[in-house]
Write an enzyme that holds these catalytic residues in place. Sequence first.
Site, PDB file in Angstrom:
ATOM      1  N   ASP A   1       0.866  -1.178   0.000  1.00  0.00           N
ATOM      2  CA  ASP A   1       0.000   0.000   0.000  1.00  0.00           C
ATOM      3  C   ASP A   1       0.908   1.235   0.000  1.00  0.00           C
ATOM      4  O   ASP A   1       2.062   1.133  -0.388  1.00  0.00           O
ATOM      5  CB  ASP A   1      -0.970  -0.028   1.186  1.00  0.00           C
ATOM      6  CG  ASP A   1      -0.243  -0.217   2.500  1.00  0.00           C
ATOM      7  OD1 ASP A   1       0.928   0.188   2.592  1.00  0.00           O
ATOM      8  OD2 ASP A   1      -0.833  -0.782   3.442  1.00  0.00           O
TER       9      ASP A   1
ATOM     10  N   LYS B   1      -5.708   1.774  -0.274  1.00  0.00           N
ATOM     11  CA  LYS B   1      -6.957   2.500  -0.456  1.00  0.00           C
ATOM     12  C   LYS B   1      -6.992   3.123  -1.846  1.00  0.00           C
ATOM     13  O   LYS B   1      -5.990   3.626  -2.331  1.00  0.00           O
ATOM     14  CB  LYS B   1      -7.015   3.602   0.589  1.00  0.00           C
ATOM     15  CG  LYS B   1      -8.415   4.013   0.930  1.00  0.00           C
ATOM     16  CD  LYS B   1      -8.352   5.217   1.842  1.00  0.00           C
ATOM     17  CE  LYS B   1      -9.409   5.194   2.911  1.00  0.00           C
ATOM     18  NZ  LYS B   1      -9.036   6.086   4.007  1.00  0.00           N
TER      19      LYS B   1
ATOM     20  N   MET C   1      -1.787   6.064  14.273  1.00  0.00           N
ATOM     21  CA  MET C   1      -3.100   6.340  13.657  1.00  0.00           C
ATOM     22  C   MET C   1      -3.910   7.315  14.513  1.00  0.00           C
ATOM     23  O   MET C   1      -5.122   7.163  14.649  1.00  0.00           O
ATOM     24  CB  MET C   1      -3.889   5.021  13.469  1.00  0.00           C
ATOM     25  CG  MET C   1      -3.180   4.049  12.556  1.00  0.00           C
ATOM     26  SD  MET C   1      -3.992   2.434  12.510  1.00  0.00           S
ATOM     27  CE  MET C   1      -3.353   1.680  14.009  1.00  0.00           C
TER      28      MET C   1
HETATM   29  N1  SAH Z   1       3.310  -1.243  10.826  1.00  0.00           N
HETATM   30  C1  SAH Z   1       3.527   0.184  10.935  1.00  0.00           C
HETATM   31  C2  SAH Z   1       2.324   0.872  11.547  1.00  0.00           C
HETATM   32  C3  SAH Z   1       1.079   0.771  10.712  1.00  0.00           C
HETATM   33  S1  SAH Z   1      -0.278   1.662  11.358  1.00  0.00           S
HETATM   34  C4  SAH Z   1       4.821   0.444  11.716  1.00  0.00           C
HETATM   35  O1  SAH Z   1       5.341  -0.469  12.356  1.00  0.00           O
HETATM   36  O2  SAH Z   1       5.327   1.548  11.649  1.00  0.00           O
HETATM   37  C5  SAH Z   1      -0.138   3.191  10.489  1.00  0.00           C
HETATM   38  C6  SAH Z   1       0.401   4.252  11.398  1.00  0.00           C
HETATM   39  O3  SAH Z   1       1.809   4.132  11.487  1.00  0.00           O
HETATM   40  C7  SAH Z   1       0.211   5.667  10.906  1.00  0.00           C
HETATM   41  O4  SAH Z   1      -1.089   6.141  11.182  1.00  0.00           O
HETATM   42  C8  SAH Z   1       1.240   6.397  11.727  1.00  0.00           C
HETATM   43  O5  SAH Z   1       0.799   6.565  13.046  1.00  0.00           O
HETATM   44  C9  SAH Z   1       2.364   5.389  11.757  1.00  0.00           C
HETATM   45  N2  SAH Z   1       3.422   5.648  10.751  1.00  0.00           N
HETATM   46  C10 SAH Z   1       3.809   4.838   9.762  1.00  0.00           C
HETATM   47  N3  SAH Z   1       4.870   5.357   9.105  1.00  0.00           N
HETATM   48  C11 SAH Z   1       5.157   6.521   9.715  1.00  0.00           C
HETATM   49  C12 SAH Z   1       6.164   7.511   9.528  1.00  0.00           C
HETATM   50  N4  SAH Z   1       7.087   7.401   8.561  1.00  0.00           N
HETATM   51  N5  SAH Z   1       6.169   8.574  10.352  1.00  0.00           N
HETATM   52  C13 SAH Z   1       5.245   8.696  11.335  1.00  0.00           C
HETATM   53  N6  SAH Z   1       4.276   7.793  11.559  1.00  0.00           N
HETATM   54  C14 SAH Z   1       4.239   6.703  10.769  1.00  0.00           C
END
Ligand code: SAH
Length: 521
Positions: free
Chosen positions: A43, A64, A179
Amino acid sequence: MDARDIEAEPGTVYLVGSGPGDPGLLTVRAKALLEDADVILHDRLPGPKIIGMLPDERCEYVGKHAQGERTTQSEINDRLVEYARNGKKVVRLKGGDSFVFGRGGEEAEYLANHGVPFEVVPGVTSAIAAPAVVGIPVTHRDYASSVSFVTGHEDPSKTESAVDWEALAEAGGTIVVLMGVKRLPDYTRALREAGMDPETPVALVERGTWPQQQVATGTLETIVEARDEVGIKPPAVTVIGDVAATRESVLDVLENEYAPLVDRAEAQEGGAKATSDGDAPTVAVFRPDDDRITDAVTLLEELDAEPVPDPMLAVEATGATPRSDADYVVFTSKTGAELVAEAGWEPEAETVCAIGPATADALRAEGYAVDLVPEEFTSSGLVTALEDRVAGARVEVARSDHGSPVLLEGLEDAGAYVHETVLYRLVRPENSGRSAELAADGELDAACFTSSLTVEHFLEAAAEREIREEALAGLEAATVGVIGEPTRETAAEHDVTVDLVASEATFERLARETVDATRED
Ligand code: SAH
């Protein structure tokens, strides 16, 4: 260790975390698997830089879509199983770590239940990395000896809410919310109401390690205002706790340490980075002025070259849509898919064909059903896929004004009534030609031509500046790489000597091989 040495097993699914977004934070194993995979399901969360490195033709977008609907989890699970059973090496790529709010657990269970071999390749989670790169340690000897990772997706006032904000307020460690941009007002209020000090430091880190990284800081009481002032949007993490204030004391040092990231961001915004490093070869790239040129610049910098971005192609939409009485409509590019959607095209009973998976994905992203994708993703591949069924049928070919004649001729030979709709013209951007000047001055070390038109437009830009001969001489002295055979032929017709044709028709291959060749000289 060479990342390419680690090979993927056919029939296996790799649940790979891509880290927070900077390609430098991919694991060695993740990088090797991405190079080796037959199909990559992803995604947007891995971020534009990592997605830009992926080979389009092996990628499948399962996030999405523009209209808001998304590929369902059960559809993704089914595709993973199906690809693996067909003997493919499958990578399921997730932002951060797949097992941290990434539904990796569900995918693993489903694969296990269906007897499909899989491997989990952990990634650097944004929950720790996004705060870290802006100077916030999630634990600290003096301020926090525990940390909770929570989802901010839910309404805290919901009685069945899975997150117990009251307990978190009492627990006392650092809270990292993922999130949680939209519901920031709700859970900061819930924490205050549960007795947490309103002066507790809070930081929001948006798109940590991406070029567009942004930070907002405040307290439980003021952070909502700070969010709106800075304009923080998802994806972002919220860090709540005393550690959020340590940022100030380490910031000066970090800004130096992270200079490479800052430089890259500037290069993306402002064109070529000025470098005093005499060793880095200057390499001209002509990709369109969108993600493609920024990705090209990033890639060249990673190859220790000095990019000279000089976009030679721009899209000028005609606003046309395919004729409505066709039996088949054929699309040959992502741009075409996006433009028909913009122009409001509504298919009736036509069979919709896409030249390859990237075009098909773009059509689907716009809400169109795709009926046919050929086995070989070229014009002649399309002809082969259609020739047995189009005799007497009306076929509409919807594409740019520079499409290859192969498709029209092949379909006509198969007995179809072919009509071409020009959806867009590929024109030369007005101020293009900086690289021609450098070439004329003998300051260009290499050029990567990605299509016949980039060659023609380069020469036109030089002619317009009355330096055509000088620029040609400059190219003669430089390393000239081209993406494929047709581009080589066009170059030869115009007296441009080509040093190499990429071993695979992708920009990444072309760039790597061209930069390597400059070092061999
Ligand atoms: N598996 C991912 C999280 C997925 S949920 C992980 O381990 O990072 C999606 C959320 O991840 C987003 O809403 C945000 O809160 C966070 N996120 C993912 N990439 C990010 C980034 N580069 N900077 C800040 N927040 C991030």
